[in-house]
Design a protein around this motif. Sequence first.
Motif, PDB file in Angstrom:
ATOM      1  N   LYS A   1       0.870  -1.501   0.004  1.00  0.00           N
ATOM      2  CA  LYS A   1       0.006   0.163   0.020  1.00  0.00           C
ATOM      3  C   LYS A   1       0.673   1.253  -0.096  1.00  0.00           C
ATOM      4  N   ILE A   2       0.376   2.324  -0.290  1.00  0.00           N
ATOM      5  CA  ILE A   2       1.140   3.696  -0.384  1.00  0.00           C
ATOM      6  C   ILE A   2       0.094   4.833   0.297  1.00  0.00           C
ATOM      7  N   THR A   3       0.701   5.798   0.950  1.00  0.00           N
ATOM      8  CA  THR A   3       0.094   6.855   1.373  1.00  0.00           C
ATOM      9  C   THR A   3       0.486   8.062   0.789  1.00  0.00           C
TER      10      THR A   3
ATOM     11  N   LYS B   1      -4.430   1.138  -2.325  1.00  0.00           N
ATOM     12  CA  LYS B   1      -3.717  -0.325  -2.555  1.00  0.00           C
ATOM     13  C   LYS B   1      -3.607  -0.589  -4.025  1.00  0.00           C
ATOM     14  N   PRO B   2      -2.777  -1.692  -4.186  1.00  0.00           N
ATOM     15  CA  PRO B   2      -2.426  -2.141  -5.470  1.00  0.00           C
ATOM     16  C   PRO B   2      -3.878  -2.394  -6.372  1.00  0.00           C
ATOM     17  N   PHE B   3      -3.873  -2.108  -7.464  1.00  0.00           N
ATOM     18  CA  PHE B   3      -4.931  -2.187  -8.263  1.00  0.00           C
ATOM     19  C   PHE B   3      -4.663  -2.806  -9.689  1.00  0.00           C
TER      20      PHE B   3
ATOM     21  N   ASP C   1       2.686   1.064 -11.478  1.00  0.00           N
ATOM     22  CA  ASP C   1       1.493   0.257 -11.286  1.00  0.00           C
ATOM     23  C   ASP C   1       0.373   1.339 -10.929  1.00  0.00           C
ATOM     24  N   ILE C   2      -0.853   0.844 -11.139  1.00  0.00           N
ATOM     25  CA  ILE C   2      -1.954   1.796 -10.675  1.00  0.00           C
ATOM     26  C   ILE C   2      -2.519   1.241  -9.246  1.00  0.00           C
ATOM     27  N   TYR C   3      -2.624   2.147  -8.354  1.00  0.00           N
ATOM     28  CA  TYR C   3      -3.348   1.996  -7.270  1.00  0.00           C
ATOM     29  C   TYR C   3      -4.571   2.263  -6.946  1.00  0.00           C
ATOM     30  N   VAL C   4      -5.624   1.897  -6.101  1.00  0.00           N
ATOM     31  CA  VAL C   4      -6.982   2.371  -6.011  1.00  0.00           C
ATOM     32  C   VAL C   4      -7.119   2.900  -4.418  1.00  0.00           C
ATOM     33  N   LEU C   5      -7.851   3.681  -4.236  1.00  0.00           N
ATOM     34  CA  LEU C   5      -8.107   4.211  -2.807  1.00  0.00           C
ATOM     35  C   LEU C   5      -8.685   3.164  -2.012  1.00  0.00           C
ATOM     36  N   ASP C   6      -7.985   2.971  -0.741  1.00  0.00           N
ATOM     37  CA  ASP C   6      -8.211   1.803   0.032  1.00  0.00           C
ATOM     38  C   ASP C   6      -9.397   2.370   1.178  1.00  0.00           C
ATOM     39  N   THR C   7     -10.311   2.096   0.848  1.00  0.00           N
ATOM     40  CA  THR C   7     -11.713   2.384   1.779  1.00  0.00           C
ATOM     41  C   THR C   7     -11.468   1.769   2.890  1.00  0.00           C
TER      42      THR C   7
END
Length: 386
Positions: A3-5, A12-14, A174-180
């Motif tokens: 994960k990244i902030t 999170k990874p997507f 890579d593409i990441y998505v918002l980690d809800t």
Amino acid sequence: MGKITLFDKTFKPFIPYAEIEKAIGQVAERINKDFENSNEVPILLCTLNGAIMFTSELMKRLNFISELVTIKLSSYIGTQSSGEVSQVMGLTTDVKGRKVIVVEDIVDTGTTIVALKKFLQEQGASDIRICTMLLKPASYKGDVKLDYVAMEIPNDFIVGFGLDYDNLGRSYKDIYVLDTDSDGTPDTIINIPEKHMKYFILFGPPGAGKGTQATAMVENFHLCHLSTGDLLRKEMAAGSELGLKAKALINAGELVPDEIVEGMIEKQFDTVKGVEGFLLDGFPRTIAQAEALNAILAKKGEEVTSVVSLMIPDEMIKERIAHRAAIEGRADDANEEVIANRIRTYHDKTEPLVAFYKGAGKYNEIDGTGTIEEVRGRIADLMSKY
Ligand code: AP5
Ligand code: MG
């Protein structure tokens, strides 16, 4: 991929890079097929900044000669009544009679792509194809055909591979998505330097050219233009309670109460995102407003960046306003007495801000006479120093 902030959000990874590459390969194949027999050199129009990575990966896979051109688009959220507005700017090549392949990173509601296609049609492009790396089908409302779509995604907030959150996150491959569901303990914490917004004040008497020059400056410097006069006129046009309160005062060339404009400005600071700062036009206009602005910014740990003061003589104010009256039909431009009162109000209540900002070491005066282009050059030179 952990994960990244970025700022306050965890992602999170997507979509891993390998999948992105595969999808780009497939879309390139389709474009190659469509252009294999064309003996014209099409323009590959990369929309900055988001589509940089996609464009470079796509170009490597195209087996025909193309000309790379870039364009910068800006979209900003206006008031509720105006919704999202897109502006097209910075096209450096003549597209007249040319085939154009627009390369976009992501198509969401479609406002931007619709505006861009219309703009290219107006510029005389002979054939316009739209190629986007990502499409959010659930939110796309445009009527423009999307010729090449590499990947479709749900309506989530993503970053990476050129896409950003407040200008950060573009460099991930890579593409990441918002980690809800994040519990706030990301795998990777990126140290982000404290980021400051820019707060420019475009100052000057009525008719000095603040509105005229603001448009180009917000595009150049990726700012949001906030004109209290424009915001008040929108309220008047909408017939809101605030608009009704302001109408009589504006049409008499008087200032509206300080609290009204201060509230409007603070609300915009809190709601407009995705810009590097603000260009204030027609605010502050009294010492009390300047002090309120300092307090609003201090709460955010920010301060006024610089005051850009456009100065023109009173006689020129009258000439310019008379000229605009014939074009725009603003009620406060129609009557000589009202114009004279606006000039008086400026000298009485607004001009004291010159000393206020000189004292704060923020004041920069610019000769507002000369052609629009000459004045624009002077302002851009000054603003680029910050
Ligand atoms: P506002 O809308 O801000 O009006 P203003 O300050 O009177 O300024 P203008 O919009 O008239 O002039 P501008 O400098 O933007 O000039 P423009 O670029 O259009 O405010 C309206 C009213 O709202 C106020 O009177 C007040 O009642 C209220 N209000 C707003 N903010 C408030 C606040 N903070 N507190 C309290 N009340 C507030 O240029 C003018 C014309 O000149 C155009 O036709 C343009 O094409 C032309 N022109 C521009 N540059 C050149 C050039 N270099 N050469 C030749 N022509 C040029
Ligand atoms: Mg104006």
